[in-house]
Design a protein around this motif. Structure first.
Motif, PDB file in Angstrom:
ATOM      1  N   GLY A 139       0.816  -1.204   0.000  1.00 43.49           N
ATOM      2  CA  GLY A 139       0.000   0.000   0.000  1.00 43.49           C
ATOM      3  C   GLY A 139       0.849   1.252   0.000  1.00 43.49           C
ATOM      4  O   GLY A 139       1.914   1.294   0.620  1.00 43.49           O
ATOM      5  N   SER A 140       0.383   2.279  -0.703  1.00 43.95           N
ATOM      6  CA  SER A 140       1.045   3.579  -0.706  1.00 43.95           C
ATOM      7  C   SER A 140       0.007   4.630  -1.086  1.00 43.95           C
ATOM      8  O   SER A 140      -0.695   4.470  -2.091  1.00 43.95           O
ATOM      9  N   SER A 141      -0.098   5.664  -0.291  1.00 44.59           N
ATOM     10  CA  SER A 141      -1.104   6.679  -0.569  1.00 44.59           C
ATOM     11  C   SER A 141      -0.799   7.431  -1.855  1.00 44.59           C
ATOM     12  O   SER A 141      -1.678   7.631  -2.691  1.00 44.59           O
ATOM     13  N   ARG A 142       0.459   7.823  -2.051  1.00 41.48           N
ATOM     14  CA  ARG A 142       0.816   8.687  -3.175  1.00 41.48           C
ATOM     15  C   ARG A 142       1.793   8.057  -4.147  1.00 41.48           C
ATOM     16  O   ARG A 142       2.007   8.584  -5.233  1.00 41.48           O
ATOM     17  N   GLY A 143       2.407   6.950  -3.773  1.00 37.74           N
ATOM     18  CA  GLY A 143       3.283   6.258  -4.694  1.00 37.74           C
ATOM     19  C   GLY A 143       4.562   7.020  -4.966  1.00 37.74           C
ATOM     20  O   GLY A 143       5.195   7.556  -4.057  1.00 37.74           O
ATOM     21  N   ALA A 144       4.945   7.077  -6.234  1.00 32.38           N
ATOM     22  CA  ALA A 144       6.237   7.642  -6.628  1.00 32.38           C
ATOM     23  C   ALA A 144       6.186   9.166  -6.623  1.00 32.38           C
ATOM     24  O   ALA A 144       6.271   9.826  -7.660  1.00 32.38           O
ATOM     25  N   THR A 145       6.080   9.744  -5.437  1.00 34.86           N
ATOM     26  CA  THR A 145       5.837  11.177  -5.292  1.00 34.86           C
ATOM     27  C   THR A 145       6.926  12.030  -5.934  1.00 34.86           C
ATOM     28  O   THR A 145       6.650  12.902  -6.768  1.00 34.86           O
ATOM     29  N   ALA A 146       8.165  11.822  -5.524  1.00 37.51           N
ATOM     30  CA  ALA A 146       9.250  12.682  -6.008  1.00 37.51           C
ATOM     31  C   ALA A 146       9.484  12.518  -7.509  1.00 37.51           C
ATOM     32  O   ALA A 146       9.703  13.505  -8.223  1.00 37.51           O
ATOM     33  N   ARG A 147       9.442  11.285  -8.000  1.00 36.94           N
ATOM     34  CA  ARG A 147       9.658  11.061  -9.423  1.00 36.94           C
ATOM     35  C   ARG A 147       8.565  11.724 -10.261  1.00 36.94           C
ATOM     36  O   ARG A 147       8.820  12.314 -11.304  1.00 36.94           O
TER      37      ARG A 147
END
Length: 409
Positions: free
Chosen positions: A110-118
């Motif tokens: 699970g991840s709320s936002r995933g690959a945020t920085a990329r």
């Protein structure tokens, strides 16, 4: 036919990384682990990795050519999953120096936002240059998180990714429990990961008006303190190696290893409340109440059988108060011990539930938390050993909540 519904879901291994590092069972730090990050003209507290874990992350990034392009969220998940597999003994032939490979794994992250920085980097490049590289889409999809954890584990089983804001990790664990009980899998890697410490995400939290005004060294995240909001953003991951055992197999293992602790994931419940505000919740936390009651029903337990609660409690005045009322509605006025780990790691969004569950496991294995170094109603319900069963709460924007119950067999 095997009655999979009777099966025990055993936590064979755990791995975590956060502002507390990666060491299991370490005592709480004497000084605040939070750091200061510049956000425009402001200085805000954040829960980032310690230097040693940052070095591990960068070393991992260089271990494989493909890993150099991965988002920090994915790399945190890889670190936690590797630790969980190592503790469980689920290593590939190469990793185990010639041992036979473990049976096929299923991965649920699970991840709320995933690959945020990329995602933010690619978008900035597009605005500046008018184009993006071909890898932009596959490196920023949510499925990118679980698929790389599976790749690193050498698994060829199903890979599942979940995003349900701050209860995302429990969505992943709940799915794992359902698959295991249905006989669709034997072993799972399940958990949550998040690396949201970017300027844009910090600015979003600031815009909500919930961010802490305390300095980093002043224990800025204060669950249960009441008064002003004290939300602090953090990064981290926690992953669990789960295996289905028949009651007979569990009994046989316990007889063979009578002094070894066995951690069981007894149930994962969910709740939802359809309210107009997608950032708010009802004053008495109806979604919390539904999730806690469903978890108790799954585990076939009464509230009196729960020794402690690890609360979601992110340090927001409204959220903390609603969860407290929800707990009182389910457990009555004589509450079990109540605690939270966000004063140590911050709110890690989609990873927060997994890190809270890992904290509950540490408590079951004998760790005793220090009293919160600030006024909080949580200090009115201190944790006392021994503990046999703990409920863990999580909730997120959109009206969703989840609760999990973990116990010593």
């Amino acid at each position: 036919m095997t009655d999979f519904a009777r099966a025990a879901i055993v936590i064979r291994g755990r791995g975590s990384v956060s502002t507390l590092g990666t060491a299991a069972g370490a005592p709480p730090p004497a000084a605040s682990p939070f750091a200061t990050r510049a956000l425009g003209a402001q200085q805000v507290p954040v829960g980032g990795l310690p230097a040693a874990e940052e070095h591990q992350l960068q070393t991992l990034r260089r271990q494989h050519p493909a890993y150099r392009q991965l988002d920090r969220t994915v790399l945190l998940g890889l670190l936690a999953a590797r630790a969980a597999r190592a503790q469980a003994g689920w290593l590939s032939a190469d990793e185990a120096s010639g041992e036979a490979p473990a049976p096929q794994l299923t991965v649920s992250i699970g991840s709320s936002r995933g690959a945020t920085a990329r995602f933010e980097d690619f978008h900035s490049s597009y605005l500046a240059e008018g184009n993006v590289p071909a890898a932009a889409s596959p490196l920023t999809t949510l499925g990118n998180v679980a698929s790389w954890v599976a790749f690193d584990a050498g698994s060829q089983g199903a890979t599942l990714s979940h995003s349900s804001t701050c209860s995302s990790a429990f969505q992943a664990l709940g799915n794992a429990v359902a698959w295991l009980r249905a006989g669709m899998a034997q072993r799972f890697l399940a958990g949550g990961t998040e690396a949201p410490l970017t300027d844009f995400t910090l600015a979003q939290m600031q815009a909500l008006g919930i961010y802490s005004h305390f300095a980093a060294e002043q224990w800025p995240c204060r669950p249960g303190a009441g008064g002003p909001n004290t939300f602090v953003l953090g990064e981290g991951a926690a992953v669990f190696a789960l295996e289905r055992l028949t009651p007979e197999a569990l009994q046989a293992e316990r007889a063979q290893h009578p002094t070894a602790p066995f951690l069981l994931l007894e149930g994962v419940g969910f709740g939802f409340e359809a309210i107009p505000s997608k950032t708010g919740l009802s004053p008495d936390g109806q979604h919390f109440q539904r999730a806690m009651r469903e978890a108790l029903q799954q585990a076939r337990r009464q509230p009196s059988e729960v020794d402690a609660l690890v609360l979601h409690s992110p340090g927001t005045a409204a959220g903390d108060a609603a969860e407290r009322r929800a707990v009182q509605a389910v457990f009555g006025q004589q509450l079990p011990a109540c605690t939270s780990n966000k004063w140590l790691v911050g709110h890690t969004l989609g990873a927060s539930a997994a890190l809270s569950l890992n904290y509950a496991c540490e408590l079951l294995l004998g760790a005793t938390p220090a009293a919160l170094p600030f006024a909080s109603w949580l200090n009115e319900h201190p944790v006392r050993q021994p503990l046999r069963r703990i409920m863990v709460n999580a909730a997120g924007f959109g009206g969703n909540a989840a609760s999990a119950i973990v116990a010593l067999a």
